[in-house]
Structure formats: C-alpha cells, structure tokens
Write an enzyme that holds these catalytic residues in place. Structure first.
Site, short mmCIF file in Angstrom:
data_model
loop_
_atom_site.label_atom_id
_atom_site.label_comp_id
_atom_site.label_asym_id
_atom_site.label_seq_id
_atom_site.Cartn_x
_atom_site.Cartn_y
_atom_site.Cartn_z
N SER A 1 23.23 68.30 24.92
CA SER A 1 22.50 68.89 23.82
C SER A 1 22.96 68.10 22.45
CB SER A 1 22.71 70.34 23.67
OG SER A 1 22.43 70.65 22.29
N TYR B 1 17.13 66.70 18.03
CA TYR B 1 16.43 67.45 17.09
C TYR B 1 16.12 66.17 15.94
CZ TYR B 1 17.69 71.78 18.90
OH TYR B 1 17.95 72.83 19.91
N LYS C 1 10.20 68.03 24.25
CA LYS C 1 10.46 69.58 24.99
C LYS C 1 9.90 70.57 23.88
CE LYS C 1 14.49 72.27 26.33
NZ LYS C 1 14.67 72.84 25.14
N THR D 1 13.70 67.68 21.10
CA THR D 1 13.00 69.21 21.21
C THR D 1 12.30 69.60 20.00
OG1 THR D 1 15.03 69.74 22.47
CG2 THR D 1 13.91 71.51 21.34
N HIS E 1 11.66 77.37 24.77
CA HIS E 1 13.17 77.41 24.49
C HIS E 1 13.73 78.70 25.19
CE1 HIS E 1 15.34 75.15 21.60
NE2 HIS E 1 16.55 75.90 21.93
C1 LIG Z 1 22.64 79.19 25.58
C2 LIG Z 1 21.58 78.29 25.28
C3 LIG Z 1 21.61 77.03 24.33
C4 LIG Z 1 20.66 76.31 24.40
N1 LIG Z 1 20.81 75.18 23.46
C5 LIG Z 1 19.77 74.15 23.33
C6 LIG Z 1 19.74 73.16 22.60
O1 LIG Z 1 20.94 72.86 22.07
N2 LIG Z 1 18.75 72.48 22.70
C7 LIG Z 1 17.52 72.69 23.25
O2 LIG Z 1 16.74 71.74 23.11
N3 LIG Z 1 17.54 73.84 23.95
C8 LIG Z 1 18.46 74.58 24.21
N4 LIG Z 1 18.27 75.59 24.75
C9 LIG Z 1 16.94 75.72 25.59
C10 LIG Z 1 17.17 75.32 27.08
O3 LIG Z 1 17.23 73.78 26.89
C11 LIG Z 1 16.15 75.42 27.86
O4 LIG Z 1 14.67 75.12 27.20
C12 LIG Z 1 15.86 77.02 28.13
O5 LIG Z 1 17.33 77.44 28.51
C13 LIG Z 1 14.97 77.35 29.42
O6 LIG Z 1 15.15 78.48 29.60
P1 LIG Z 1 15.88 79.24 30.88
O7 LIG Z 1 17.48 79.58 30.16
O8 LIG Z 1 15.33 80.47 31.01
O9 LIG Z 1 16.13 78.40 32.00
C14 LIG Z 1 19.39 76.62 25.00
C15 LIG Z 1 19.38 77.57 25.99
C16 LIG Z 1 20.40 78.47 26.13
C17 LIG Z 1 20.27 79.56 27.09
#
Ligand SMILES: Cc1cc2nc3c(=O)[nH]c(=O)nc-3n(C[C@H](O)[C@H](O)[C@H](O)COP(=O)(O)O)c2cc1C
Length: 406
Positions: free
Chosen positions: A138, A162, A278, A188, A302
């Site tokens: 990330s 981003y 994404k 994203t 997300h």
């Molecule tokens: C704690 C956490 C932090 C996340 N941080 C980012 C991030 O920094 N960038 C991003 O594109 N998505 C982020 N996401 C979203 C994930 O990439 C992903 O889309 C999402 O976790 C999918 O759902 P799931 O957790 O139910 O598998 C984050 C998700 C979680 C749970």
C-alpha cells in the site's frame, strides 16, 4: 434385535486412545492450532491486539452495510457440481500477466501493517513469496517500497498508488516502486475522500497511537502488542519519508478528490508496466478504463471502508466480465473469507480475488505464521470445493459456473 458382544475394558486399548499432550501454557498458540477457519483466526486476532487496532481492520464505513451485503451475497452462492469426474488431482494455479501463481488469490494492499503486528509488510510478503502469490504494497504502508524489495527480493510485488494532482509527487512515489522491482501499479480510485469509519472516530484512532490516561489500561491488557510497538522502529508512512508534512496534510495530498480519467491517461504514459485499477463499480467506468489501455480492474468497494452501500462486487461481476473481460483481467474483492468464496468469484467469471481482512486477521493473531495459516485454510477449502464439484482446475470452475440464489 442385534446386540453387541460385551467384553471387559482393556487398559491397553484405553491407553492407545489417550492423546498425550501436555498442558498448554500459551493460549494464543493453542487457539491458533485449533483454528479451523479464517473466522476462528479472526477471534484469536481480536484477543491479541488492542480494540482500536482490531476495529480498524475489521470495521467499515458508516453503517457497515456494504461489507455485510458482500458477505451475505457470497453466502447465497450455490454450486453446480459434476459427479463421477476423476477429482483425484486438483490444480489451483492460474496465470497472472503470463506468469504462474499457485492460487487465484492476491494479497490486497492494506495500510499500516506494522500497527497490526510489529513484523509488518515484510512478514506478509515472505508468505506471498513462499506460496508463489502476488503481494500488493500500500501507498500507506509502514514499510517503503525499497525496504520491502530489500527484505523480500523474490516476491512478486505490485505497488498500490493513489494518484495525486501534483504529478511530481506521484512521479516520486512511482519511481521508488520502479527502482525497487515492483512489477505493476495498482491504482485505487474509490477514495476521492476518506470514508467515515465511525468505530475509528469513536476509538480515537491516531497513527501512531497516542498514549492517553485510558491507554494505560489498554497497555495492561495487551502488554505484548505494546512492548512490540515500543521496541521497534516508530510507525510512519514509509513511502513519504522525508516529506515535511503533518499527517492530516499528507492525507489531503494523497486522497486527491480532483483526479480524473485524464490523470489515469497520464499515468499510462509514464508507467510502462501493467496497471490494475481497483475500486471500479460501474460498467461504463470499466469501459473507459479499458480504452485508456490498462491491463486489469478490481471490482471493489474497498471492503466497505469508503462509500457505504456501494455496489456489491459479486453482483456486477458477470455484467462487467461480459463487457470488458475479453480485453482485461477482472478481479473482485470484499468479504472473501473462505475458499468457497474464492470458488464463487471464479465461477461468476473473475480471474481471481484479492483478500484484505482475511490475511490481516492472520497478521494480528501471529504475524507471518498467522498469514501462512490463513492461506493454507483458504487453499484446503478451495481444493475441497473443487473436488466435491468435480472441477479440477480454475478454467473448469469458470466453465461450470455458479448461481446466486435470489
Ligand atoms: C485495514 C485495511 C487497510 C486498507 N488499506 C488500503 C490501502 O491503503 N489502499 C487500498 O487501496 N486499499 C486498502 N484497503 C482495502 C483493501 O485493499 C481491499 O480492497 C479490501 O480489504 C477487500 O475487502 P476484505 O478486507 O473484506 O477482503 C484496506 C483494507 C483494510 C481492511
């Protein structure tokens, strides 16, 4: 009526049945050993870290309706099993951008991993390397692209970006990814502004965590987590090291609500590797992105952490695969917690899935070992489902299809 023939109890037989395990002193280890599902691991995680950390991972935006709907939709998927096919050899591998991976599962980008466990992003990437999977780092990582590349040089890695309006800023981060061996950019696009995560607001979440009066109690409850936090390098957004900006200034630069498709075109012109976008939730957006020349899209809300009540990715999957699936790879994420969920997504046409929380529960419960266990659970559930449906490889899952019950 049939009767069993009785005999005197045999001490030898009795002792052969006894399991000679000593008492368990480390309850977390014992619970991890007993965990059978990712949900079991989530429960170990809940007990291993402070509430503010668990809620940050587990929670979602506003009323948390999106993530609940995603999970509920997965639960309504019904398989279409074949019988009497030779299911003795199951192959879960697939190809991503021309290279084989062992599972159709990608580690989604998730920020602040060292907040969840002191070993952070490299511990997850090591598991990805060992299992021949792709790891996404990330933009909000607590490990920089260079540090990750140096720590786990063999892992296939994508860098999550981003887009920022200031192209110099974007270029600086992209260059770090390029120089550190990242194969692709995962852009994203569902974060015009940050989502309203009420649990985080109520818990007073700050990064790094502030030590207030009430925190003393939290430290007493989870001393191991606090000790690890205080005895390892301070938490930071490592990709922006050296930027002289406060956290809130940084966030407003990173989550730039003014970016448009023109900025994606610009990104296409400066990055010659694959671009995965994404956060797509509509078919016309998918079509416009494909015209720009990106290589893959992730249907995602997300994990329900940005817009609540967004589209359920599984419900738009078939339509989007029908519209653009011959030109780009289509992935989905949000709520994937079992191997059956992975099967469901592929059965509806996905190339594969991304997982976020599933592996973060493993991280919180036991660092890299926990992630390893999560992947082995998902693998064995997927293999079991494939064998029971008579689909021996990923293409056969796609051809067999699945139904979403009304
Ligand atoms: C704690 C956490 C932090 C996340 N941080 C980012 C991030 O920094 N960038 C991003 O594109 N998505 C982020 N996401 C979203 C994930 O990439 C992903 O889309 C999402 O976790 C999918 O759902 P799931 O957790 O139910 O598998 C984050 C998700 C979680 C749970």
């Amino acid at each position: 009526m049939a009767k069993s023939k009785r005999q005197l109890p045999s001490p030898k037989y009795f002792f052969s049945l006894v399991e000679w395990n000593g008492p368990a002193f480390n309850r977390r280890k014992l619970h991890m050993k007993r965990a059978l599902t990712v949900k079991d691991i989530a429960e170990v995680a809940r007990k291993s870290v402070p509430k503010v950390v668990f809620d940050y991972v587990d929670g979602a935006a506003f009323e948390e309706i999106s993530i609940a709907r995603s999970k509920e939709t997965f639960s309504r998927v019904e398989f279409n099993p074949f019988v009497l096919r030779d299911s003795s050899k199951i192959d879960t591998s697939t190809e991503i951008f021309g290279k084989k991976v062992d599972l159709p599962i990608i580690f989604a980008p998730t920020g602040y991993t060292r907040f969840m466990h002191h070993t952070g992003e490299p511990a997850v990437a090591e598991v990805a390397e060992a299992k021949n999977m792709v790891y996404c780092l990330s933009t909000m990582g607590t490990t920089s692209p260079k540090e990750l590349g140096d720590a786990v040089p063999g892992v296939r890695r994508w860098f999550q970006l981003y887009l920022m309006k200031n192209r110099e800023d974007s270029l600086g981060v992209i260059k770090q990814a390029k120089d550190s061996g990242f194969e692709a950019l995962i852009l994203t696009v569902d974060t015009a502004v940050s989502g309203i995560r009420l649990k985080d607001v109520r818990n007073g979440l700050t990064i790094p965590p502030k030590i207030r009066f009430g925190t003393i109690l939290a430290i007493a409850r989870k001393p191991r987590w606090w000790m690890n936090l205080l005895t390892t390098a301070p938490l930071e957004f490592a990709a922006f090291r050296g930027w002289t900006k406060s956290l809130s200034e940084l966030a407003s630069v990173i989550f730039d609500s003014s970016v448009t498709f023109e900025d994606v075109k610009w990104l296409r012109s400066v990055w010659d590797g694959p671009i995965i976008v994404k956060g797509v939730q509509r078919v016309e957006d998918a079509r416009m992105l494909v015209e720009i020349g990106i290589q893959a899209i992730v249907l995602s809300n997300h994990g329900g952490r940005q817009l609540d009540r967004g589209t359920v990715p599984l419900e738009i999957l078939e339509e989007i695969v029908g519209a653009v699936g011959s030109k780009v790879d289509v992935y989905i994420d949000g709520g994937v917690l079992t191997g059956q969920d992975v099967y469901a997504a592929i059965g509806l046409g996905a190339k594969g899935v991304l997982i976020g929380r599933a592996y973060l529960y493993g991280v919180m419960a036991d660092g890299g070992r926990g992630v390893d266990k999560v992947i082995e659970i998902l693998r064995s559930e997927l293999v079991n489902t494939m064998a029971l449906t008579g689909t021996r490889n990923v293409s056969e899952i796609r051809a067999a299809g699945v139904r979403i019950r009304p």
